[in-house]
Scaffold this motif. Structure first.
Motif, mmCIF file in Angstrom:
data_model
loop_
_atom_site.group_PDB
_atom_site.id
_atom_site.type_symbol
_atom_site.label_atom_id
_atom_site.label_comp_id
_atom_site.label_asym_id
_atom_site.label_seq_id
_atom_site.Cartn_x
_atom_site.Cartn_y
_atom_site.Cartn_z
ATOM 1 N N ASP A 298 0.812 -1.206 0.000
ATOM 2 C CA ASP A 298 0.000 0.000 0.000
ATOM 3 C C ASP A 298 0.854 1.268 0.000
ATOM 4 O OD1 ASP A 298 -2.602 1.094 -0.045
ATOM 5 O OD2 ASP A 298 -2.408 1.658 2.062
ATOM 6 N N GLU A 299 0.689 2.095 -1.017
ATOM 7 C CA GLU A 299 1.342 3.406 -1.146
ATOM 8 C C GLU A 299 2.857 3.353 -0.981
ATOM 9 O OE1 GLU A 299 -1.796 6.849 -0.536
ATOM 10 O OE2 GLU A 299 -1.033 6.142 1.375
ATOM 11 N N CYS A 300 3.469 2.323 -1.524
ATOM 12 C CA CYS A 300 4.930 2.244 -1.524
ATOM 13 C C CYS A 300 5.390 1.427 -2.727
ATOM 14 C CB CYS A 300 5.463 1.633 -0.229
ATOM 15 S SG CYS A 300 4.985 -0.078 0.028
ATOM 16 N N LYS A 301 6.633 1.617 -3.115
ATOM 17 C CA LYS A 301 7.205 0.835 -4.195
ATOM 18 C C LYS A 301 7.489 -0.570 -3.691
ATOM 19 C CE LYS A 301 11.221 0.714 -7.292
ATOM 20 N NZ LYS A 301 12.474 1.395 -7.690
ATOM 21 N N PRO A 302 7.176 -1.620 -4.464
ATOM 22 C CA PRO A 302 7.423 -2.984 -3.989
ATOM 23 C C PRO A 302 8.907 -3.273 -3.830
ATOM 24 C CG PRO A 302 6.816 -2.997 -6.308
ATOM 25 C CD PRO A 302 6.592 -1.608 -5.824
ATOM 26 N N GLY A 303 9.216 -4.155 -2.900
ATOM 27 C CA GLY A 303 10.595 -4.585 -2.708
ATOM 28 C C GLY A 303 11.009 -5.580 -3.777
ATOM 29 N N ILE A 304 12.195 -6.124 -3.610
ATOM 30 C CA ILE A 304 12.756 -7.030 -4.615
ATOM 31 C C ILE A 304 11.876 -8.267 -4.800
ATOM 32 C CG2 ILE A 304 14.707 -8.534 -5.161
ATOM 33 C CD1 ILE A 304 16.511 -6.497 -3.790
ATOM 34 N N PHE B 142 -11.961 9.244 -3.592
ATOM 35 C CA PHE B 142 -10.921 8.220 -3.506
ATOM 36 C C PHE B 142 -9.669 8.853 -2.922
ATOM 37 C CE2 PHE B 142 -7.677 5.470 -5.781
ATOM 38 C CZ PHE B 142 -7.830 4.408 -4.893
ATOM 39 N N ILE B 143 -9.226 8.320 -1.780
ATOM 40 C CA ILE B 143 -8.129 8.918 -1.025
ATOM 41 C C ILE B 143 -6.810 8.220 -1.348
ATOM 42 C CG2 ILE B 143 -7.343 9.661 1.244
ATOM 43 C CD1 ILE B 143 -10.127 10.702 0.470
ATOM 44 N N GLY B 144 -5.826 8.997 -1.848
ATOM 45 C CA GLY B 144 -4.481 8.483 -2.051
ATOM 46 C C GLY B 144 -4.377 7.458 -3.161
ATOM 47 N N ARG B 145 -3.266 6.688 -3.122
ATOM 48 C CA ARG B 145 -3.015 5.562 -4.019
ATOM 49 C C ARG B 145 -3.061 5.922 -5.499
ATOM 50 N NH1 ARG B 145 -5.332 5.046 0.447
ATOM 51 N NH2 ARG B 145 -4.341 3.656 1.946
ATOM 52 N N ASP C 38 6.715 11.046 1.948
ATOM 53 C CA ASP C 38 6.806 11.692 0.640
ATOM 54 C C ASP C 38 7.543 10.809 -0.363
ATOM 55 O OD1 ASP C 38 5.502 13.859 1.673
ATOM 56 O OD2 ASP C 38 7.218 15.210 1.666
ATOM 57 N N SER C 39 8.629 10.204 0.104
ATOM 58 C CA SER C 39 9.418 9.341 -0.765
ATOM 59 C C SER C 39 8.620 8.112 -1.194
ATOM 60 C CB SER C 39 10.702 8.907 -0.050
ATOM 61 O OG SER C 39 11.442 7.999 -0.832
ATOM 62 N N SER C 40 7.933 7.480 -0.239
ATOM 63 C CA SER C 40 7.168 6.266 -0.541
ATOM 64 C C SER C 40 6.045 6.544 -1.531
ATOM 65 C CB SER C 40 6.584 5.674 0.741
ATOM 66 O OG SER C 40 7.608 5.202 1.589
ATOM 67 N N ARG C 41 5.321 7.647 -1.319
ATOM 68 C CA ARG C 41 4.199 7.962 -2.194
ATOM 69 C C ARG C 41 4.670 8.359 -3.589
ATOM 70 N NH1 ARG C 41 0.287 11.001 2.343
ATOM 71 N NH2 ARG C 41 -0.040 9.104 3.557
ATOM 72 N N SER C 42 5.807 9.043 -3.653
ATOM 73 C CA SER C 42 6.373 9.392 -4.956
ATOM 74 C C SER C 42 6.781 8.141 -5.719
ATOM 75 C CB SER C 42 7.594 10.298 -4.773
ATOM 76 O OG SER C 42 7.220 11.568 -4.290
ATOM 77 N N LYS C 43 7.467 7.222 -5.038
ATOM 78 C CA LYS C 43 7.937 6.005 -5.688
ATOM 79 C C LYS C 43 6.771 5.107 -6.087
ATOM 80 C CE LYS C 43 12.456 5.963 -3.425
ATOM 81 N NZ LYS C 43 13.317 5.282 -2.421
ATOM 82 N N PHE C 44 5.712 5.088 -5.281
ATOM 83 C CA PHE C 44 4.518 4.312 -5.599
ATOM 84 C C PHE C 44 3.943 4.757 -6.944
ATOM 85 C CE2 PHE C 44 -0.106 3.859 -5.610
ATOM 86 C CZ PHE C 44 -0.298 2.547 -5.207
ATOM 87 N N CYS C 45 3.756 6.071 -7.117
ATOM 88 C CA CYS C 45 3.164 6.591 -8.352
ATOM 89 C C CYS C 45 4.103 6.417 -9.541
ATOM 90 C CB CYS C 45 2.792 8.060 -8.176
ATOM 91 S SG CYS C 45 1.368 8.314 -7.075
ATOM 92 N N GLU C 46 5.392 6.557 -9.304
ATOM 93 C CA GLU C 46 6.355 6.353 -10.384
ATOM 94 C C GLU C 46 6.363 4.900 -10.841
ATOM 95 O OE1 GLU C 46 9.996 7.726 -8.709
ATOM 96 O OE2 GLU C 46 9.431 9.847 -8.813
ATOM 97 N N TYR C 47 6.286 3.964 -9.885
ATOM 98 C CA TYR C 47 6.359 2.538 -10.226
ATOM 99 C C TYR C 47 5.094 2.069 -10.947
ATOM 100 C CZ TYR C 47 6.978 -2.512 -9.729
ATOM 101 O OH TYR C 47 7.107 -3.850 -9.994
ATOM 102 N N TYR C 48 3.919 2.403 -10.396
ATOM 103 C CA TYR C 48 2.678 1.848 -10.938
ATOM 104 C C TYR C 48 2.089 2.667 -12.090
ATOM 105 C CZ TYR C 48 2.529 -1.540 -7.151
ATOM 106 O OH TYR C 48 2.830 -2.577 -6.296
ATOM 107 N N TYR C 49 2.373 3.972 -12.117
ATOM 108 C CA TYR C 49 1.762 4.815 -13.141
ATOM 109 C C TYR C 49 2.775 5.494 -14.063
ATOM 110 C CZ TYR C 49 -2.053 4.409 -9.755
ATOM 111 O OH TYR C 49 -2.992 3.930 -8.887
#
Length: 276
Positions: A53-59, A89-92, A139-150
């Motif tokens: 949730d709201e983070c970039k997945p690990g290895i 719709f909140i976040g993600r 901030d870092s986690s949410r940025s990486k989440f959007c970069e990875y999935y979108y």
């Protein structure tokens, strides 16, 4: 159907304040709790949602199909919620996820860092130093989440219709600001289109959860007659036939155009997803 997406910086608003905003706007709040219920109904444990949730997945998540399955489940849950009308719709990355599906007002809530640090320190009963660390990590986690999935920037104001500094604005004032900007009712044709999108996404999610199919790059469409067209690749001819049989027996399906390609040994088998 009014649809609002809210991206928020940690500390720009206090946890739970989005419920006040939704009540003022007469919108159902789709947040983590809502998604937990939807994931559970789809047979996915809460622990699985929490891991991605709201983070970039690990290895491990990237090497298995867990991250992809999280994404497909998230998209399925959110599209199902759209059928209920009038949601926030909140976040993600909701502004990215819904941009091609429904007309929505895309809002980002921000505040100066020192203000956010003070809010977080009070809310979580931690020191200012720890609060600042939490703000930076979020901030870092949410940025990486959007970069990875979108493949998009969470911070870029061009990705939103409105960016609001919450340091001096209350939720009541924000509601007054947003209400006249919300999209209006949708046509019956749009509702029918949404129903077909929901059906297609549920089919896609069902197939993606069957690891032995080795499904890659799936695309599913459904027309008004109930005819389903499948695109993507699977591991074998047997897997292709199996996928077609699964879809054929799903509710509302009248026919299947099975356009799945078969990739035998050209790529390594996809590792099974890690659900725990």
């Amino acid at each position: 159907m009014a649809v609002l997406t809210i991206a928020r910086e940690l500390g720009a608003v206090i946890r739970g304040e989005e419920l006040t905003l939704c009540a003022k706007l007469n919108l159902r709040c789709v947040n983590k709790s809502t998604l937990e219920e939807r994931f559970s109904a789809l047979g996915i444990p809460r622990e699985f949602l929490a891991r991605f949730d709201e983070c970039k997945p690990g290895i491990i998540g990237a090497l298995t199909n867990s991250a992809e399955y999280y994404w497909e489940t998230l998209r399925t849950a959110v599209i199902q919620e759209l059928q209920q009308d009038n949601i926030a719709f909140i976040g993600r990355g909701g502004n990215f996820l819904l941009q091609d599906i429904a007309a929505c007002l895309r809002v980002r809530l921000i505040a100066p860092e020192d203000f956010r640090v003070q809010q977080v320190a009070r809310e979580y009963a931690v020191s200012d130093a720890e609060a600042r660390k939490m703000v930076h990590q979020s901030d870092s986690s949410r940025s990486k989440f959007c970069e990875y999935y979108y493949g998009k920037s969470w911070r870029d104001p061009a990705n939103y219709d409105l960016v609001v500094n919450m340091e001096t604005i209350s939720m009541e004032e924000l509601a007054d600001l947003l209400y006249p900007l919300l999209p209006g009712p949708v046509s019956e044709d749009k509702k029918t289109e949404l129903e077909l999108i929901v059906q297609a996404q549920l089919i896609k999610h069902t197939l993606f959860g069957i690891s032995e199919l080795q499904l890659r790059f799936p695309e599913v469409t459904v027309d008004v007659s109930g005819t389903v067209t499948l695109h993507g690749t699977v591991a074998s001819e047997a897997a292709k036939r199996h996928a077609g049989e699964i879809v054929k027996n799903l509710p509302g399906v009248t026919a299947v155009n099975n356009e799945l390609g078969v990739i035998l040994n050209d790529v390594p088998n996809r590792l099974p997803m890690m659900m725990h």
